[in-house]
Design a protein around this motif. Structure first.
Motif, PDB file in Angstrom:
ATOM      1  N   THR A 152      45.928  46.944  50.891  1.00  0.00           N
ATOM      2  CA  THR A 152      44.626  46.439  50.897  1.00  0.00           C
ATOM      3  C   THR A 152      43.691  47.419  51.583  1.00  0.00           C
ATOM      4  O   THR A 152      42.383  47.160  51.747  1.00  0.00           O
ATOM      5  N   ASP A 158      43.139  44.321  43.885  1.00  0.00           N
ATOM      6  CA  ASP A 158      42.815  43.141  43.604  1.00  0.00           C
ATOM      7  C   ASP A 158      43.930  42.150  43.758  1.00  0.00           C
ATOM      8  O   ASP A 158      45.005  42.413  42.949  1.00  0.00           O
ATOM      9  N   PRO A 159      44.049  41.293  44.727  1.00  0.00           N
ATOM     10  CA  PRO A 159      45.316  40.707  45.260  1.00  0.00           C
ATOM     11  C   PRO A 159      45.362  39.351  44.261  1.00  0.00           C
ATOM     12  O   PRO A 159      46.258  38.652  44.360  1.00  0.00           O
ATOM     13  N   THR A 160      44.441  39.231  43.529  1.00  0.00           N
ATOM     14  CA  THR A 160      44.727  37.925  42.382  1.00  0.00           C
ATOM     15  C   THR A 160      44.996  38.512  41.151  1.00  0.00           C
ATOM     16  O   THR A 160      45.683  37.447  40.269  1.00  0.00           O
ATOM     17  N   GLY A 161      45.481  39.591  41.138  1.00  0.00           N
ATOM     18  CA  GLY A 161      46.322  40.010  39.868  1.00  0.00           C
ATOM     19  C   GLY A 161      45.563  40.213  38.535  1.00  0.00           C
ATOM     20  O   GLY A 161      46.050  40.461  37.592  1.00  0.00           O
ATOM     21  N   VAL A 162      44.121  40.120  38.581  1.00  0.00           N
ATOM     22  CA  VAL A 162      43.511  40.114  37.411  1.00  0.00           C
ATOM     23  C   VAL A 162      43.084  41.396  36.942  1.00  0.00           C
ATOM     24  O   VAL A 162      43.216  41.809  35.544  1.00  0.00           O
ATOM     25  N   SER A 165      45.493  47.251  40.141  1.00  0.00           N
ATOM     26  CA  SER A 165      45.493  47.836  41.647  1.00  0.00           C
ATOM     27  C   SER A 165      46.274  49.313  41.795  1.00  0.00           C
ATOM     28  O   SER A 165      46.533  49.468  43.072  1.00  0.00           O
ATOM     29  N   ASP A 183      50.310  39.073  50.876  1.00  0.00           N
ATOM     30  CA  ASP A 183      50.362  38.064  50.019  1.00  0.00           C
ATOM     31  C   ASP A 183      49.490  38.103  49.075  1.00  0.00           C
ATOM     32  O   ASP A 183      48.222  38.415  49.124  1.00  0.00           O
ATOM     33  N   GLY A 184      49.964  37.943  47.778  1.00  0.00           N
ATOM     34  CA  GLY A 184      49.034  37.817  46.291  1.00  0.00           C
ATOM     35  C   GLY A 184      49.857  38.534  45.410  1.00  0.00           C
ATOM     36  O   GLY A 184      50.944  38.794  45.476  1.00  0.00           O
ATOM     37  N   ARG A 209      56.584  39.682  36.936  1.00  0.00           N
ATOM     38  CA  ARG A 209      56.205  39.858  38.379  1.00  0.00           C
ATOM     39  C   ARG A 209      57.393  40.214  39.092  1.00  0.00           C
ATOM     40  O   ARG A 209      58.461  39.511  38.695  1.00  0.00           O
TER      41      ARG A 209
END
Length: 705
Positions: A152, A158-162, A165, A183-184, A209
């Motif tokens: 990060t 993007d830690p939301t996975g949308v 990254s 975390d993410g 995942r």
């Protein structure tokens, strides 16, 4: 904040006063100055000014408040941790009580804008807490923070996975060999970039995942295990888990956070850019847990590795989502069975006709789903014509890449009573070699706790029966060419009553059987699960943090010398042998085995023979004397060897009896099979063999010089 008052100096006499009045006032002022200077120094110390702003001609600061009259540019106020002077253009004004930044300028301190600059961390000191006699050196915060690299820290993350990254992860890996992932969920769409990543987060690779190692230590363990499993990886080998509810991840958030799934994903994520495959589903009686949806008329059948097959009537179907290069099934083929059509997003990619000669656990691999697979794809398996029975479903990534397949043969509340049944053992062996018959499977056997539950007759056993059943499983797995690893149980808490009482004897028997068969055991009781707290949901079943701990213990073992997959510490390296059955009196062949899994080894004068003979058909020879099993070498003339018979069926006198296997005393290469009455201790010779008979045995004897 405490106010510090500076007393005023006495005024000098006005113009025209007598000289002696000026002299007298000068004496007074000289007496007052030490007090005033002392108070000024006190103010300076309180604000850590060190004389810096006073030396520049500013007046000592006063705490900011409403009603302060500011008339000259040298007046200062203290607001927060900073010191401000009035802007010349704003003078004169009286403070309102709400700090007005446009009327002041910073003269001592740091602005928020300055703190936001990257160079700011280089001006702040850091010293570790808990200083001992050795002391702790003072460093800059910038140097301390740059010791750790986070993904990060870089743009396009993007830690939301949308969104993808990949660029941020690549940048982090360039800056550090072991960047941290917080975390993410982080998408990684570029291959070969997982190495070194660790942390609390997950990385999505190829639509799957992957739970990352939670520490650099676990990362080292994964690397070590990968090196050991290289023979499995490039041979497309299969890891099989034969287990109970703990193996099913009973209390974990979901099946993907069970230790077995996380182990497979970690290993495959680092060796395959496709992120690996889902473990085979054999518990087809629990579709929701494994992401399956059934429609139409169906029933749970009795076949497969755990006796939970799926019988689909015409028109019924199974559907699931994901990104898979291959989708395959294990099925019961038989005359008159129906047809199974496989579709991806509605388009057929393979049709399987199950109307064939009877065959259990037939595998359809490889069934290519087609190019352009995506995580949003939907797969549907539909039956037409007549019923079709499935015993397993494989959902596989690109098998052209190095990878390890997994098959979960686990069922809650099960014990060796289920898993030692002949049909269950044969099914596990077939599933373990379904995708690549020439590869060596690795079979984990995690069964102990339910054998201690004697309140449930279908699961609980005595330690002796448990030992016989476990030994039978070990012998057949090993003789099939698999490498077997046992996993010990978790000592249950006080709330588990009879299970807690009986478990120690079961655990001791497990260790004895493992020693007998050369099977290494992963001891879970080495960790105080109940006492430590936070890792068990009910004093027995690991929760999600508990599954991570379970994973760590398994990784520690697999990385240790005790796991010798390529060496000779287990019977997978024994010599193969076909042993004849004969009547001792005439020497005639008594029967022939359709399947002979027998192996033996020599260590000094000791010879160990372990095997399974099944599908035995009797010959026309007349029974004469006791029934004998041929041994690969001659035994000692004075010391007889004794063996263990864990299962014996189809021999006269076998019902309700115990068995003994003992070498003859004349130096021959035979071992005599006899039944024993458990009450009287009387031994009886076998007088006949029934078609389809079977025997599992393990015998050690001293070889004749």
């Amino acid at each position: 904040m405490t106010a510090i008052l500076i007393p005023p100096l006495s005024p000098f006499p006005g113009r025209g006063a007598a000289p002696e009045d000026y002299i007298a006032q000068a004496d007074t002022t000289m007496q007052e100055l030490p007090v005033v200077i002392s108070k000024i120094n006190e103010v300076s110390a309180a604000f850590n000014l060190g004389g810096s702003i006073l030396s520049l001609g500013y007046l000592p600061p006063v705490p900011y408040a409403a009603g302060i009259s500011l008339t000259v540019a040298t007046q200062t106020v203290q607001y927060g941790v900073n010191t401000y002077a009035a802007n010349v253009t704003a003078l004169p004004f009286t403070t309102s009580g709400v700090f007005e930044t446009d009327k002041f300028r910073l003269v001592q301190g740091v602005t928020s804008a300055q703190l936001a600059e990257p160079e700011a961390a280089g001006t702040i000191g850091f010293q570790q807490a808990g200083v001992d006699a050795n002391g702790a050196r003072v460093r800059k915060v910038k140097d301390r923070l740059r010791e750790a690299v986070h993904v990060t820290d870089y743009p396009n993350v993007d830690p939301t996975g949308v969104t993808d990254s990949s660029l941020a992860i690549i940048s982090a890996r360039k800056a550090s060999d072991t960047p941290y992932v917080p975390d993410g969920v982080f998408q990684l769409n570029q291959t070969g970039q997982l190495a070194g990543l660790w942390g609390d987060g997950e990385v999505e690779v190829g639509g799957q995942r992957v739970r990352l190692p939670a520490s650099p230590r676990r990362l080292e363990l994964v690397s070590s295990v990968m090196a050991k499993l290289i023979r499995l990886a490039f041979g497309a080998g299969t890891m099989v888990l034969v287990a109970d509810s703990i193996g099913e991840g009973y209390i974990a958030w979901d099946i993907k956070h069970s230790w077995f799934n996380m182990l497979l994903r970690m290993i495959n994520a680092y060796s395959s850019p496709e992120g690996g495959s889902e473990p085979e589903v054999t518990n087809l009686g629990d579709p929701n847990r494994y992401g399956l949806t059934y429609s139409g008329t169906y029933a749970v059948g009795p076949n497969g590795p755990i006796g939970k097959s799926l019988i689909l009537q015409p028109g019924a179907s199974v559907s699931f989502g994901g990104k898979f290069a291959y989708v395959d099934v294990m099925a019961q083929r038989s005359p008159g069975a129906g047809t199974l059509t496989m579709r991806r997003n509605g388009t057929p990619f393979r049709t399987l006709n199950m109307d064939a000669a009877a065959e259990s656990d037939w595998c359809s691999f490889p069934s290519v789903t087609g190019s352009g697979a995506a995580p949003t794809d939907i797969y549907t398996l539909t039956v037409t014509g007549a019923p079709v029975e499935l015993t397993g479903i494989w959902r596989l990534a690109n098998t052209g890449q190095p990878g390890i397949f997994g098959s979960r043969c686990a069922l809650s509340a099960s014990s060796t009573q289920l898993h030692s049944q002949d049909a269950r053992i044969a099914s596990v062996i077939k599933h373990s070699r379904a995708l690549n018959p020439s590869a060596k499977p690795l079979i984990f056997v995690a069964l102990a706790i339910n054998n201690a539950n004697t309140d449930v007759p279908s699961a609980g056993t005595t330690p002796e029966v448990y030992g016989q059943q476990l030994g039978k499983m070990f012998a057949r797995y090993i003789n099939s060419g698999a490498y077997v690893v046992a996993i010990g149980g978790i000592q249950p808490g006080a709330s588990w009553g009879v299970v807690r009482t009986n478990y120690p004897a079961i655990a001791e028997m497990q260790k004895r059987v493992c020693e007998q068969y050369g099977v290494p055991i992963i001891s879970m009781d080495a960790y105080a699960w109940v006492r430590e707290g936070g890792v068990l949901a009910d004093d027995l079943h690991p929760n999600t943090p508990g599954n991570l701990l379970y994973l760590d213990i398994v990784l520690e073992f697999l990385a240790s010398p005790a796991f010798d997959l390529a060496g000779g510490t287990q019977a997978h390296c024994l010599n193969r042998s076909d042993l004849p059955l004969s009547w001792y009196g005439t020497g005639e062949i008594a029967g022939t085995a359709a399947l002979s899994n027998v192996r033996w080894s020599r260590s000094g004068p000791l010879v160990r023979v372990m095997g399974n003979l099944s599908g035995i058909n009797p010959t026309a020879a007349t029974a004469a004397g006791p029934l004998c099993i041929g041994m690969p070498t001659f035994s000692n003339t004075t010391m007889r060897g004794n063996g263990v018979v864990s299962s014996c069926k189809g021999f006269a006198g076998s019902t309700g009896k115990q068995w003994t296997l003992q070498t003859v005393g004349n130096g021959g290469n035979l071992a005599v099979l006899r039944s024993i009455d458990p009450v009287t201790g009387v031994e009886s010779d076998v007088t006949s063999i029934t078609a389809g008979a079977s025997i599992d045995f393990d015998i050690t004897y001293i070889e004749q010089d």
